[in-house]
Design a protein around this motif. Structure first.
Motif, PDB file in Angstrom:
ATOM      1  N   GLY A  42       0.822  -1.212   0.000  1.00 37.36           N
ATOM      2  CA  GLY A  42       0.000   0.000   0.000  1.00 37.36           C
ATOM      3  C   GLY A  42       0.853   1.257   0.000  1.00 37.36           C
ATOM      4  O   GLY A  42       0.462   2.271  -0.566  1.00 37.36           O
ATOM      5  N   THR A  43       2.034   1.171   0.631  1.00 41.38           N
ATOM      6  CA  THR A  43       2.914   2.351   0.641  1.00 41.38           C
ATOM      7  C   THR A  43       4.297   2.056   0.067  1.00 41.38           C
ATOM      8  O   THR A  43       5.078   2.970  -0.153  1.00 41.38           O
ATOM      9  N   SER A  44       4.587   0.785  -0.152  1.00 39.55           N
ATOM     10  CA  SER A  44       5.931   0.402  -0.574  1.00 39.55           C
ATOM     11  C   SER A  44       6.167   0.691  -2.046  1.00 39.55           C
ATOM     12  O   SER A  44       5.296   0.460  -2.875  1.00 39.55           O
ATOM     13  N   GLY A  45       7.359   1.163  -2.342  1.00 41.45           N
ATOM     14  CA  GLY A  45       7.812   1.204  -3.720  1.00 41.45           C
ATOM     15  C   GLY A  45       7.633   2.533  -4.416  1.00 41.45           C
ATOM     16  O   GLY A  45       7.112   3.510  -3.862  1.00 41.45           O
ATOM     17  N   ALA A  46       8.081   2.550  -5.656  1.00 35.63           N
ATOM     18  CA  ALA A  46       8.168   3.793  -6.409  1.00 35.63           C
ATOM     19  C   ALA A  46       6.801   4.333  -6.811  1.00 35.63           C
ATOM     20  O   ALA A  46       6.625   5.533  -7.001  1.00 35.63           O
ATOM     21  N   THR A  47       5.789   3.473  -6.916  1.00 32.18           N
ATOM     22  CA  THR A  47       4.473   3.925  -7.378  1.00 32.18           C
ATOM     23  C   THR A  47       3.638   4.544  -6.258  1.00 32.18           C
ATOM     24  O   THR A  47       3.010   5.581  -6.446  1.00 32.18           O
ATOM     25  N   GLY A 192      10.305   7.274  -2.895  1.00 31.35           N
ATOM     26  CA  GLY A 192       9.735   5.944  -2.683  1.00 31.35           C
ATOM     27  C   GLY A 192      10.650   4.780  -3.003  1.00 31.35           C
ATOM     28  O   GLY A 192      10.228   3.626  -2.915  1.00 31.35           O
ATOM     29  N   CYS A 193      11.887   5.060  -3.382  1.00 30.09           N
ATOM     30  CA  CYS A 193      12.741   4.014  -3.951  1.00 30.09           C
ATOM     31  C   CYS A 193      13.710   3.366  -2.971  1.00 30.09           C
ATOM     32  O   CYS A 193      14.449   2.461  -3.368  1.00 30.09           O
TER      33      CYS A 193
ATOM     34  N   CYS B  16       0.874   5.070  11.578  1.00 31.19           N
ATOM     35  CA  CYS B  16       2.171   5.404  10.979  1.00 31.19           C
ATOM     36  C   CYS B  16       3.178   4.281  11.188  1.00 31.19           C
ATOM     37  O   CYS B  16       3.988   3.988  10.308  1.00 31.19           O
ATOM     38  N   VAL B  17       3.098   3.638  12.362  1.00 28.77           N
ATOM     39  CA  VAL B  17       4.006   2.522  12.641  1.00 28.77           C
ATOM     40  C   VAL B  17       3.757   1.418  11.618  1.00 28.77           C
ATOM     41  O   VAL B  17       4.675   0.793  11.100  1.00 28.77           O
ATOM     42  N   GLU B  18       2.476   1.231  11.320  1.00 32.04           N
ATOM     43  CA  GLU B  18       2.067   0.156  10.416  1.00 32.04           C
ATOM     44  C   GLU B  18       2.424   0.458   8.958  1.00 32.04           C
ATOM     45  O   GLU B  18       2.936  -0.397   8.243  1.00 32.04           O
ATOM     46  N   VAL B  19       2.184   1.680   8.503  1.00 29.21           N
ATOM     47  CA  VAL B  19       2.278   1.924   7.055  1.00 29.21           C
ATOM     48  C   VAL B  19       3.647   2.402   6.587  1.00 29.21           C
ATOM     49  O   VAL B  19       3.949   2.319   5.394  1.00 29.21           O
ATOM     50  N   CYS B  20       4.485   2.911   7.460  1.00 32.13           N
ATOM     51  CA  CYS B  20       5.780   3.426   6.987  1.00 32.13           C
ATOM     52  C   CYS B  20       6.535   2.312   6.273  1.00 32.13           C
ATOM     53  O   CYS B  20       6.830   1.275   6.869  1.00 32.13           O
ATOM     54  N   PRO B  21       6.860   2.498   4.987  1.00 38.61           N
ATOM     55  CA  PRO B  21       7.491   1.409   4.242  1.00 38.61           C
ATOM     56  C   PRO B  21       8.924   1.109   4.670  1.00 38.61           C
ATOM     57  O   PRO B  21       9.445   0.048   4.359  1.00 38.61           O
ATOM     58  N   CYS B  41      14.190   7.184   6.949  1.00 40.47           N
ATOM     59  CA  CYS B  41      13.053   7.867   6.306  1.00 40.47           C
ATOM     60  C   CYS B  41      13.433   8.221   4.879  1.00 40.47           C
ATOM     61  O   CYS B  41      14.493   8.792   4.625  1.00 40.47           O
ATOM     62  N   GLN B  42      12.562   7.886   3.938  1.00 37.29           N
ATOM     63  CA  GLN B  42      12.858   8.173   2.530  1.00 37.29           C
ATOM     64  C   GLN B  42      12.058   9.377   2.022  1.00 37.29           C
ATOM     65  O   GLN B  42      11.976   9.604   0.817  1.00 37.29           O
ATOM     66  N   THR B  43      11.477  10.121   2.948  1.00 34.81           N
ATOM     67  CA  THR B  43      10.788  11.367   2.582  1.00 34.81           C
ATOM     68  C   THR B  43       9.730  11.109   1.497  1.00 34.81           C
ATOM     69  O   THR B  43       9.638  11.819   0.496  1.00 34.81           O
TER      70      THR B  43
END
Lengths: 528, 123
Positions: A42-47, A192-193, B16-21, B41-43
């Motif tokens: 859902g939040t991972s990756g470049a997209t 996102g990368c 936020c804990v859950e979704v932060c990639p 953090c990748q901003t």
């Protein structure tokens, strides 16, 4: 800590769009599916963090023909019409599903029809997560895969990894595995990368698969200096300047990007989006709110004020190299192993070049669909046996060091970055700079193979460092092999396209890296 | 990078804990998340998008600021929760996706078209 031991028909590694589609389509084909992502589906990756155009073309012959022809030259005529046609069909179908199944809120045009040519990353991937859940996919968030498992015949039989939030090792024995782990941007902080460190390519190579097109790995995106926001398309409305306010001649967002890179070696480069009329400015804000975050939050008006820019490496995220595919089902040369999205080579539809999201987004959803469906078929054909197969791990560098020494992963990451991030090495390519960089990367790899190691939750970081080192070596070995300029791969010492090198370059190997021309490339008609 | 978790605004939902990639946050002893691994953090601003309480602030700089910005000042400038508002997430808002029709853009390598009905968005 006890290990979590799971079984499934299909394991999908990676929770970007390719992985999400693979998981959904495998589940819809009747497979029991686990999706493991190093971050969060859902939040991972470049997209997820971006907005993306989609290569969405009405199924009308003339429009399809134009769409296929438009980038063949830019890609160095290494793409394939049959793959392109299939991707256009599949993308059209998947975008329809997004509208109908996921109820994605596409904008509506003046004619009352939905405009389905783009997707907002957060909205798209939030809905893909919901769809995966509803399809019965078991999702392991924050659970990076660290290696593939194979059976006694060498067929891929699952994967092992680590659940970060539980500090617990896990393994999934599965009938088939889809690698949808993204490309490799070398932790450059491009939007996102940072989850895209080429892990899947390393896993695939350890299991015996090859790469293709790794020389097409020198994508760099424009971003305001010191920020992450790599949204290059809007810079087509920009003018670039020297520090004294004079125009940087020849600089541009597309063909003039190397001019910016060259200038950045010796000076700061400034920019102003001063060719956008009011209507365009408003449309930009609606289309890409995140483009404006660095400006709004730093109190800069990008349309009237100069701001410094940089170029961030996007490696094989925007570049087209990746795991070589053996067929339209996105299988690899290893039984039970499939690849999709940026982890796989995108050459079949792009050849040696892609620009923005368009083709990349279409590729992710199409290849994800096919890989998921094929993995489900493969698992079904194996029957109930897979869960009982004896398996062994294939992981080497960063996981099973050959000596007792312990090298921290940061050291490897920084050493690799010194060879792949600088513009003069990777972007403005020359054999005299590539060869010593490759020699240094070989040294980095050899040392990492002996000593790189980390425990527990840090295991995945050591593996990512190893993956970056492996990725960089396939890139530069392929770049040295291609003694011409084709697609995005431009050699200062070989500035022309050489008709005799009209083939793809396959690469592979870990301790010894090799390259070879692709046997029997299906060429496109236009290439003659 | 992530600079602020507002103690005043946070509702301790763990979102936020859950979704932060990249796993930047940890649940704090009182439930309010801690920025445990800021350098990871990748901003990408995703935590802000998901925060239902507008309690987070990601500075656009990809490296830590010398000092975290002043929360009251950010709130005064309307910046807390601004990304979530812009993408139209949150009750009663229009999804940004519904309005996301961008300007005409050139194809890769080309010039900007003068005008085109074929508005697309490209990363």
């Amino acid at each position: 800590m006890t290990e979590l031991d799971l079984t499934a028909d299909v394991l999908v590694a990676g929770g970007g769009p390719a992985g999400a589609w693979a998981a959904v389509k495998a589940a819809e084909a009747g497979a029991d599916v686990i999706l493991a992502d190093k971050g969060y589906l859902g939040t991972s990756g470049a997209t997820a963090a971006a907005g993306t155009g989609v290569w969405y073309v009405q199924p009308e012959p003339a429009a399809r023909e134009r769409a296929m022809a438009s980038r063949e030259g830019l890609g160095g005529y290494l793409a394939d019409r049959e793959w392109m046609a299939r991707v256009l069909d599949q993308t059209y179908a998947n975008m329809h599903e997004l509208a109908e199944v996921s109820r994605y809120p596409f904008p509506v045009g003046e004619d009352g029809a939905q405009i389905r040519r783009g997707l907002q990353g957060p909205e798209y991937m939030r809905r893909m997560r919901v769809r995966a859940r509803r399809a019965g996919v078991r999702i392991l968030d924050h659970s990076p895969v660290t290696e593939l498992l194979v059976d006694s015949e060498g067929a891929v039989a699952g994967a092992a990894g680590h659940r970060r939030r539980h500090d617990q090792a896990y393994r999934v024995r599965a009938g088939a595995v889809v690698l949808a782990t993204g490309g490799c941007a070398f932790l450059s902080k491009a939007l996102g990368c940072d989850v895209n460190t080429g892990d899947g390519a390393l896993f695939a190579a350890e299991a015996g698969a090859e790469m293709s097109g790794m020389e097409f790995s020198n994508a760099y995106a424009i971003a305001p200096e010191f920020t992450s926001v790599t949204k290059t398309a809007f810079y087509s409305y920009a003018t670039f300047y020297h520090g004294d306010g004079s125009v940087l001649e020849g600089a541009g967002s597309t063909r003039g990007r190397s001019v910016i890179a060259r200038a950045l070696l010796s000076e700061r480069v400034f920019c102003r989006i001063d060719r956008a009329e009011e209507q365009v400015r408003r449309a930009m804000r609606l289309a890409q709110p995140n483009f404006f975050l660095p400006f709004d939050r730093q109190g800069v008006d990008p349309f009237t004020e100069l701001f410094p820019v940089t170029l961030l490496a996007e490696g094989t995220v925007r570049g087209t190299g990746g795991i070589r595919l053996a067929g339209f089902d996105c299988s690899t040369s290893v039984p039970g192993l499939y690849a999709a999205g940026d982890a796989a080579t995108r050459e079949p539809i792009c050849g040696g070049f892609t620009g923005g999201g368009s083709h990349n987004a279409a590729w992710a959803m199409s290849s994800g669909t096919w890989a998921g469906q094929a993995a489900a078929r493969h698992a079904r054909a194996l029957g109930a046996g897979p869960a009982r197969r004896p398996v062994r791990g294939t992981g080497g560098a960063g996981l099973r060091p050959s000596t007792g020494a312990r090298q921290p992963y940061r050291e490897v990451v920084e050493a690799v970055q010194r060879e792949v991030l600088p513009y003069e090495k990777n972007y403005l390519r020359h054999g005299a700079r590539l060869a010593p960089a490759l020699a240094e990367l070989d040294r980095i790899w050899a040392q990492a193979r002996r000593a790189l190691h980390a425990d527990g939750a840090e295991t995945a970081r050591a593996r990512s460092a190893a993956a970056m080192a492996a990725h960089a070596r396939w890139m530069y070995a392929s770049a040295l092999t291609r003694t011409e300029s084709r697609g995005m791969h431009k050699r200062e010492d070989f500035p022309r396209e050489d008709p005799a090198q009209h083939y793809r370059i396959v690469s592979g190997g870990l301790d010894e890296v090799w390259t070879a021309p692709e046997p029997g490339l299906i060429t496109v008609a236009a290439a003659s | 990078m992530i600079e602020i978790v507002s103690r005043e605004r946070c509702i301790a939902c763990d979102k936020c804990v859950e979704v932060c990639p990249t796993g930047v946050f940890e649940r704090g002893p009182d439930g309010v998340p801690l920025i445990a691994r800021q350098s990871d953090c990748q901003t990408c601003f995703m935590c802000e998008a998901y925060c239902p309480a507008d309690a987070l602030f990601v500075a656009p700089r990809a490296h830590p600021l010398p000092e975290p910005p002043d929360e009251a000042d950010l709130a005064g400038r309307g910046l807390l929760g601004s990304y979530r508002r812009q993408i139209g997430w949150g009750h009663g808002r229009t999804p940004g996706a519904l309005l996301a029709v961008g300007p005409p853009l050139p194809d890769a390598g080309g010039a900007v078209p003068a005008a085109s009905p074929a508005n697309v968005i490209i990363s």
